[in-house]
Design a protein around this motif. Structure first.
Motif, PDB file in Angstrom:
ATOM      1  N   SER A 241       1.084  -0.977  -0.216  1.00 38.99           N
ATOM      2  CA  SER A 241      -0.366  -0.096  -0.204  1.00 38.99           C
ATOM      3  C   SER A 241       0.890   1.317  -0.179  1.00 38.99           C
ATOM      4  O   SER A 241       0.491   2.193  -0.035  1.00 38.99           O
ATOM      5  N   GLY A 242       2.135   1.146   0.665  1.00 37.93           N
ATOM      6  CA  GLY A 242       2.857   2.762   0.730  1.00 37.93           C
ATOM      7  C   GLY A 242       2.495   3.352   1.812  1.00 37.93           C
ATOM      8  O   GLY A 242       3.254   4.336   1.686  1.00 37.93           O
TER       9      GLY A 242
ATOM     10  N   LEU B 236      -1.542   0.114  13.186  1.00 38.50           N
ATOM     11  CA  LEU B 236      -2.025   1.395  13.214  1.00 38.50           C
ATOM     12  C   LEU B 236      -1.837   2.221  11.333  1.00 38.50           C
ATOM     13  O   LEU B 236      -0.765   1.785  11.491  1.00 38.50           O
ATOM     14  N   ILE B 237      -2.470   2.001  11.201  1.00 38.42           N
ATOM     15  CA  ILE B 237      -2.390   2.609   9.373  1.00 38.42           C
ATOM     16  C   ILE B 237      -1.584   4.157   9.809  1.00 38.42           C
ATOM     17  O   ILE B 237      -2.912   5.035   9.320  1.00 38.42           O
ATOM     18  N   LEU B 238      -1.274   4.316   9.320  1.00 41.37           N
ATOM     19  CA  LEU B 238      -0.489   6.345   9.121  1.00 41.37           C
ATOM     20  C   LEU B 238      -0.899   6.390   7.391  1.00 41.37           C
ATOM     21  O   LEU B 238      -0.933   6.216   6.908  1.00 41.37           O
ATOM     22  N   PHE B 239      -1.598   7.620   7.541  1.00 40.95           N
ATOM     23  CA  PHE B 239      -1.715   7.960   6.090  1.00 40.95           C
ATOM     24  C   PHE B 239      -2.134   9.574   6.594  1.00 40.95           C
ATOM     25  O   PHE B 239      -1.973   9.797   7.339  1.00 40.95           O
ATOM     26  N   ASP B 240      -2.559  10.140   5.036  1.00 35.00           N
ATOM     27  CA  ASP B 240      -1.926  11.470   5.200  1.00 35.00           C
ATOM     28  C   ASP B 240      -3.479  12.072   4.226  1.00 35.00           C
ATOM     29  O   ASP B 240      -3.840  12.032   2.785  1.00 35.00           O
ATOM     30  N   SER B 241      -4.700  12.613   4.782  1.00 31.08           N
ATOM     31  CA  SER B 241      -5.843  12.318   4.649  1.00 31.08           C
ATOM     32  C   SER B 241      -6.205  13.803   3.746  1.00 31.08           C
ATOM     33  O   SER B 241      -6.608  13.558   2.409  1.00 31.08           O
TER      34      SER B 241
ATOM     35  N   ASP C 201      -8.418   6.114   0.977  1.00 31.85           N
ATOM     36  CA  ASP C 201      -9.397   4.632   0.249  1.00 31.85           C
ATOM     37  C   ASP C 201      -8.648   3.787   0.900  1.00 31.85           C
ATOM     38  O   ASP C 201      -8.644   2.504   0.696  1.00 31.85           O
ATOM     39  N   LYS C 202      -6.903   4.050   0.635  1.00 29.44           N
ATOM     40  CA  LYS C 202      -5.823   3.515   0.333  1.00 29.44           C
ATOM     41  C   LYS C 202      -6.235   3.095   1.748  1.00 29.44           C
ATOM     42  O   LYS C 202      -5.303   1.406   2.288  1.00 29.44           O
ATOM     43  N   ALA C 203      -6.118   3.652   3.136  1.00 28.43           N
ATOM     44  CA  ALA C 203      -5.999   3.554   4.336  1.00 28.43           C
ATOM     45  C   ALA C 203      -7.100   2.029   4.686  1.00 28.43           C
ATOM     46  O   ALA C 203      -6.816   1.384   5.857  1.00 28.43           O
ATOM     47  N   LEU C 204      -7.953   2.671   4.173  1.00 32.24           N
ATOM     48  CA  LEU C 204      -9.442   1.361   4.736  1.00 32.24           C
ATOM     49  C   LEU C 204      -9.026   0.125   3.522  1.00 32.24           C
ATOM     50  O   LEU C 204      -9.303  -0.681   4.414  1.00 32.24           O
ATOM     51  N   GLU C 205      -8.451   0.033   2.654  1.00 34.91           N
ATOM     52  CA  GLU C 205      -8.077  -0.706   2.105  1.00 34.91           C
ATOM     53  C   GLU C 205      -7.271  -1.813   2.406  1.00 34.91           C
ATOM     54  O   GLU C 205      -6.919  -2.878   3.249  1.00 34.91           O
ATOM     55  N   ALA C 206      -6.036  -1.237   2.926  1.00 35.43           N
ATOM     56  CA  ALA C 206      -4.566  -1.821   3.761  1.00 35.43           C
ATOM     57  C   ALA C 206      -5.325  -2.562   5.501  1.00 35.43           C
ATOM     58  O   ALA C 206      -5.336  -3.393   5.394  1.00 35.43           O
ATOM     59  N   GLY C 207      -6.346  -1.741   5.929  1.00 37.66           N
ATOM     60  CA  GLY C 207      -6.672  -1.803   6.926  1.00 37.66           C
ATOM     61  C   GLY C 207      -7.156  -2.989   6.808  1.00 37.66           C
ATOM     62  O   GLY C 207      -7.637  -4.306   7.484  1.00 37.66           O
ATOM     63  N   SER C 208      -8.572  -3.145   5.758  1.00 36.02           N
ATOM     64  CA  SER C 208      -9.837  -4.565   5.455  1.00 36.02           C
ATOM     65  C   SER C 208      -8.391  -5.334   5.635  1.00 36.02           C
ATOM     66  O   SER C 208      -8.957  -6.673   5.697  1.00 36.02           O
ATOM     67  N   ALA C 209      -7.660  -5.430   4.252  1.00 41.29           N
ATOM     68  CA  ALA C 209      -6.484  -6.705   4.001  1.00 41.29           C
ATOM     69  C   ALA C 209      -5.218  -7.241   5.527  1.00 41.29           C
ATOM     70  O   ALA C 209      -5.606  -7.870   5.298  1.00 41.29           O
TER      71      ALA C 209
END
Ligand SMILES: Cc1cc2nc3c(=O)[nH]c(=O)nc-3n(C[C@H](O)[C@H](O)[C@H](O)COP(=O)(O)OP(=O)(O)OC[C@H]3O[C@@H](n4cnc5c(N)ncnc54)[C@H](O)[C@@H]3O)c2cc1C
Length: 485
Positions: free
Chosen positions: A371-372, A389-394, A401-409
């Motif tokens: 996911s990067g 804890l998936i770190l991202f910048d909204s 969306d990438k964070a949500l996908e990574a969370g689901s994965a």
């Protein structure tokens, strides 16, 4: 501010609700409602119709009855720290805030129980009875502000739930307002094997979809005679995870067995309670044993041996209560500390069999690469309850969306390893679709059938917990169609 604005409105529902709870105990102006649009799952937000602050069970029941009779959606809210969106007013609900029902009603040391109102803050209970040598075991990291009503709804866990069990193991009785406004007493104050269905078990962890909890009888415990705490630093996550399995396989049941990885350590050391953890280690374990004094030293020695066998870089035992308290304060700021190293973060909450810890952590590492996005891990390792804890910048288009996908994965990885999609934070709106990772359609329908019995008009906290639209939504549409005929 409320008084200044007054009750100027033409909305008949607002006027009636204000008449029930009192004109000072309702918010309905847009600017007052903004902080109720979301909870700890800040990725989603919706505007409520109003927020009411009842002061007793009768007012809760009257509000609920009014909403039910007038087809108004409604939901309960405690402190709003939920991390899965359970208190988000998806359907423009009337929010019934329980924060003004915050009294400790009684403490019965002889029978080891206490009765609290739902808005009573978790940590206050231990603080009020600790001088008498007692405590309340469930200790979510948010315990300084979350409510016991919210804990019951989410079946909250915490660091010390490994040995003592989660909220459901400490609830003896509930007073509940049903979604149609009746007041019910549930549970038999701890009488073992009470007749009939275990409604207490069904209500606890039902995420505010079956009723509104207005009074709670909890079990309280005697303080352990002694406790000792170990902090171990590892250069390899796999060694740290293997040490977790080894400790439990050795027959030791620590009161708490927590793990943080390198990114998590970077976070807690950059935030409010740094304690000097080295930033170049790959993982740390925080292990606490408690109980009667006899035998504690042996358990500590065994834990030290296990850590050494698993190539620990260094390991130490807390020298006093202050050192122990500092280590815990540092650990308990873990989620919030992510704010020090990332503009946004998404907390996930999967459970796995302990023995699969190394392989699932490796898979989470792979998800991070794919996911990067950086993923920190802080978790209740002893009971296999992971918190990636998936770190991202909204602000960067597409990253949410990438964070949500990574969370689901990450949750799929937990399910694939024989685990589940939530250990303590609940499903809410966040993990509704992921329920399909662990339940068949039939199993989901059996559960939505239960919800229909309690919540027949589907007005209480609709759209939560189960995949959408789900059976209740269909039933509601059928009812509406029937009414229109
Ligand atoms: C920094 C941080 C750390 C956290 N650590 C942990 C942890 O270690 N363990 C853990 O389990 N959780 C943890 N959480 C999540 C959260 O604190 C818990 O889920 C807590 O139980 C929510 O309580 P609340 O009072 O904030 O409830 P809210 O967020 O207000 O509500 C949560 C859900 O409960 C329902 N609800 C609330 N009150 C009632 C009631 N009286 N009757 C019926 N339904 C009700 C709501 O409708 C909603 O669905 C953490 C959260 C944060 C922000």
């Amino acid at each position: 501010m409320l008084r200044k604005k007054g009750l100027k409105t033409n909305d008949k529902h607002i006027k009636k609700l204000a008449a029930i709870v009192g004109p000072k105990e309702i918010l309905f102006h847009k600017e007052d409602l903004i902080s109720y649009e979301s909870d700890g799952f800040t990725i989603h937000s919706h505007m409520p119709k109003a927020v009411v602050f009842p002061k007793n069970t009768e007012e809760v029941a009257e509000v609920v009855k009014y909403c039910a009779d007038n087809d108004l959606s409604f939901l309960a809210r405690g402190a709003g720290t939920g991390l899965s969106g359970g208190a988000i007013p998806l359907n423009g609900e009337v929010i019934i805030s329980l924060v003004k029902m915050k009294r400790l009603l009684s403490v019965d040391l002889e029978n080891r129980r206490a009765v609290v109102e739902p808005g009573y803050v978790n940590l206050k209970l231990t603080n009020s009875i600790s001088d008498k040598g007692y405590y309340y075991a469930p200790d979510p990291s948010s315990q300084y502000c979350c409510t016991i009503g919210g804990n019951v709804a989410e079946n909250a866990g915490g660091a010390h739930c490994l040995k003592y069990g989660v909220t459901t193991n400490h609830i003896l009785g509930l007073e509940v307002v049903s979604p149609t406004g009746e007041i019910m007493e549930i549970g038999h104050d701890g009488i073992p094997d009470a007749p009939g269905y275990d409604l207490l078990g069904i209500l606890t962890g039902s995420e505010g979809t079956l009723g509104i909890v207005t009074k709670i009888t909890v079990r309280i415990l005697k303080n352990p005679e002694e406790k000792q705490t170990v902090l171990a630093y590892f250069d390899d996550v796999a060694d740290g995870s293997q040490a977790v399995s080894d400790i439990v396989s050795a027959g030791i049941v620590p009161a708490a067995l927590e793990m943080m990885d390198k990114i998590a350590i970077e976070g807690v050391e950059s935030a409010a309670f740094p304690v000097g953890h080295p930033k170049d280690i790959e993982a740390l374990l925080l292990i606490e044993v408690d109980g009667i004094s006899a035998g504690i030293d042996e358990q500590i020695n065994e834990i030290l041996d296990v850590c050494k066998k698993r190539n620990v870089r260094s390991v130490k035992v807390a020298q006093d209560d202050d050192e122990r308290a500092n280590w815990w304060a540092n650990r308990k700021t873990g989620f919030g500390a992510m704010g020090a190293i990332s503009p946004d973060y998404l907390v996930q909450d999967g459970v796995i069999p302990r023995s699969t810890l190394p392989e699932v952590l490796k898979r989470i590492g792979d998800i991070s690469k794919e996911s990067g996005l950086r993923i920190a891990n802080i978790f209740h390792a002893g009971d296999g309850n992971l918190h990636p804890l998936i770190l991202f910048d909204s602000r960067i288009p597409g990253q949410t969306d990438k964070a949500l996908e990574a969370g689901s994965a990450c949750l799929q990885a937990c399910a694939d390893a024989g685990g589940s999609i939530t250990g303590e934070h609940g499903v809410g709106i966040e993990k509704r679709e992921e329920m399909r990772f662990v339940f068949s359609d039939k199993e989901i329908e059996a559960q939505t059938d239960i919800r229909e019995v309690f919540n027949p008009h589907y007005l209480l906290n609709a759209g939560k917990l189960f995949p959408s639209p789900g059976r209740c939504a269909e039933v509601k549409n059928e009812l509406k169609a029937e009414a229109a005929e």
